[in-house]
Design a protein around this motif. Structure first.
Motif, PDB file in Angstrom:
ATOM      1  N   GLN A   1      18.427 -63.500 103.412  1.00 31.39           N
ATOM      2  CA  GLN A   1      19.685 -63.158 102.707  1.00 31.39           C
ATOM      3  C   GLN A   1      20.500 -62.158 103.562  1.00 31.39           C
TER       4      GLN A   1
ATOM      5  N   GLU B   1      15.546 -70.483  96.311  1.00 31.64           N
ATOM      6  CA  GLU B   1      14.998 -70.100  95.006  1.00 31.64           C
ATOM      7  C   GLU B   1      13.868 -71.032  94.583  1.00 31.64           C
TER       8      GLU B   1
ATOM      9  N   ASN C   1      24.342 -64.355  86.412  1.00 35.98           N
ATOM     10  CA  ASN C   1      22.915 -64.521  86.703  1.00 35.98           C
ATOM     11  C   ASN C   1      22.026 -63.666  85.802  1.00 35.98           C
TER      12      ASN C   1
ATOM     13  N   HIS D   1      31.028 -61.278  93.487  1.00 37.24           N
ATOM     14  CA  HIS D   1      29.574 -61.278  93.288  1.00 37.24           C
ATOM     15  C   HIS D   1      29.156 -60.405  92.112  1.00 37.24           C
TER      16      HIS D   1
ATOM     17  N   TRP E   1      24.747 -71.122 100.642  1.00 36.56           N
ATOM     18  CA  TRP E   1      24.303 -71.454  99.281  1.00 36.56           C
ATOM     19  C   TRP E   1      23.154 -72.459  99.261  1.00 36.56           C
TER      20      TRP E   1
ATOM     21  N   ARG F   1      26.356 -72.621  94.072  1.00 35.96           N
ATOM     22  CA  ARG F   1      27.580 -71.841  94.270  1.00 35.96           C
ATOM     23  C   ARG F   1      28.474 -71.900  93.034  1.00 35.96           C
TER      24      ARG F   1
ATOM     25  N   ASN G   1      22.932 -58.701  96.961  1.00 29.83           N
ATOM     26  CA  ASN G   1      24.291 -58.918  97.463  1.00 29.83           C
ATOM     27  C   ASN G   1      25.224 -57.764  97.128  1.00 29.83           C
TER      28      ASN G   1
ATOM     29  N   ARG H   1      17.559 -65.515  91.053  1.00 27.66           N
ATOM     30  CA  ARG H   1      19.015 -65.322  91.202  1.00 27.66           C
ATOM     31  C   ARG H   1      19.407 -63.894  90.875  1.00 27.66           C
TER      32      ARG H   1
ATOM     33  N   TRP I   1      20.597 -69.318  99.237  1.00 24.36           N
ATOM     34  CA  TRP I   1      20.308 -69.247  97.798  1.00 24.36           C
ATOM     35  C   TRP I   1      19.365 -70.375  97.359  1.00 24.36           C
TER      36      TRP I   1
ATOM     37  N   ARG J   1      18.743 -61.872  93.978  1.00 23.57           N
ATOM     38  CA  ARG J   1      19.730 -62.131  95.032  1.00 23.57           C
ATOM     39  C   ARG J   1      21.085 -61.496  94.703  1.00 23.57           C
ATOM     40  N   SER J   2      21.454 -61.500  93.430  1.00 27.71           N
ATOM     41  CA  SER J   2      22.724 -60.866  93.056  1.00 27.71           C
ATOM     42  C   SER J   2      22.695 -59.367  93.319  1.00 27.71           C
TER      43      SER J   2
END
Lengths: 136, 136, 136, 136, 136, 136
Positions: free
Chosen positions: F103, E53, E90, E83, E46, E13, E67, E60, E50, E63-64
């Protein structure tokens, strides 16, 4: 892409949400980040969507009321205010807008209605002030 | 509650979504669980909301198109199909409905549009079959 | 992860939505695809969330009513029916459920309410039939 | 409409969200644009909805927690803050509110929870400051 | 709860949304109201989310982008901006972010896209100004 | 409209969601009601959106995962299943899909995750059965 669709969309978009706003968006769109998106919005949303007016099924007044109902449901305040001014430009009366927002409150819930009325009153106050200033 | 508003709402509700459906809902509403809710819907949504037609700002055709746009955005399939039949009863043409659903696809996203067109085609096929059966 | 939280969550989850459903979900979760997700739901949602009941701020009855309101707003019908049965197991009366769904209709819109009442009547009919069969 | 329902709704609405806010809304509602909507909100949402408290199934504390969960899910920040103050007026403790918002985060997603906690802390800070000022 | 999961979550995080923001949230979480929620977010979102991973299925960067698409759909502006900075940390390029937001506009609707582009340009301008200040 | 964009979109759409489905949609689109909408989806969503792959920022695998996250958030089950098959065609592994749906559960809420896992397991079972049948 299609230049013809872009040109038709640009004309309608400027007429509905205001030339100044659109030109700023497209200029802002002149940077690498937003250019393609602004082109897409103009061509598809305004050219291919609003441009269907030539088929005659829905008027600009109809599309404006539909947008207030949908954007109010979707809870997008900045776009809602932009399209409220668009609705006025397209000749919607405040009575038509009021009844549309009451319909919104019933189908999308009271908080959607409360927010929509709050935003509408903000826009009307601003529009009235601009109109007073212009006629002074 | 107000009996006058209930009666006005009942009349409009039966005219728009069909007497059979409404009577079944209100009968179903005759059990303890749903009675108050059915009364509220009839009085509030149909009497106080749709009943505003007497002020003349929006027609039933307008309200039907607004509802398709909002209910399509809200993703409520059963209500969408009910109000699609209501739109036909209120005199909306298939061209007006088609253009409303294209506007929905643009503002609420392609999946909302795909589902709305799928449901509309289902309803039209059912309506056409009923009409063929009736005229046979 | 935390075995203690998982065990507490598992116990509450089985008590609320039914041992049979949970065991099937966790068995189904025994394949590679769902195992981690089922573990996460049990530990996070049920252990860390519902497990807060030990602090005493909200009862299981409270959490069930909150869930009906939220899941009705989110428009997730299967989960809604599951949690409606959970509400009955947690001792909610049909009067409490009815008033919660009327509140839902007002705040999340009439279509959310119509669907919630339809689903609730389905669940009540099934529960009553099961109860009749069991006592026959 | 029903004057009795309006009066009952007005009394509850003033008690829950504050007399000052309600009087301003209804005064604001004295212009042509919002009057009918404010009347509708007071009569239906507060009179017909909250006014069901006389049946005894849900308390004002229950309705406030349901509203925080629903309005948090619906993502309407201004209404959320208004109803958070209402929850405090209705006797909800901060522990009950905290557990409601954790339930919200789990069922409506982490971003809904993060925003709800942020808004709640804003409201609590304002309420505490007003309380300090009043007791100084 | 699990300290190991919390520690892993805390590390990720802080790396993604910034140590300063996270420490402030957890300090803010040091009051009775938010502590448990902040712990839950750190550990589950997180650590358990997350933190996957380590299994290697999603990076990452992946995932970004997911999001941005989800939070843009959910219409949570503050979390979206947080984000977006996370996406840059990221290693997402502006081209990847742009194409993600165009995909968002198509699937979640044009107003979702317009707002996302507006927020992204705000964040990029702030990041560029900070970078200029740092290198001056 | 632009024939080039339509052709590019058609090719990608057939490759991702399956030639059979697309041809049926476009044939269905051969009636007056859906033709323009199907053309718009193909040209706008697939040609102008997915067709951006030639710029290289996002792969088809990336776009498929983004779509599962967004369509899962938007709660459109039929489209979700269609795009799950598309994700498999685009080479996404079940591990990537699983992590995307976890997610989703965290950011859009547990009910969104539960439904997405349920739908994914349905699709996987159907795909596995088809594959067994084909190799028998």
């Amino acid at each position: 892409m299609s230049d013809e669709l872009f040109e038709r969309g640009l004309e309608i978009r400027r007429a509905v949400v205001g030339a100044e706003y659109v030109d700023r968006a497209l200029e802002g769109g002149a940077d690498d980040f937003s250019r393609d998106f602004q082109r897409l919005v103009t061509e598809f949303c305004w050219g291919a969507g609003w441009g269907r007016e030539e088929h005659g099924a829905l008027s600009r007044r109809d599309r404006s009321l539909l947008n207030l109902a949908m954007i109010g449901t979707l809870n997008r305040s900045d776009e809602f205010k932009l399209h409220l001014r668009g609705a006025l430009r397209n000749g919607c009366t405040r009575e038509e807008i009021r009844d549309t927002l009451i319909q919104l409150a019933i189908y999308a819930g009271i908080p959607a209605g409360v927010e929509a009325f709050r935003l509408a009153r903000e826009v009307f106050a601003a529009v009235d002030a601009e109109s007073d200033a212009a006629s002074a």
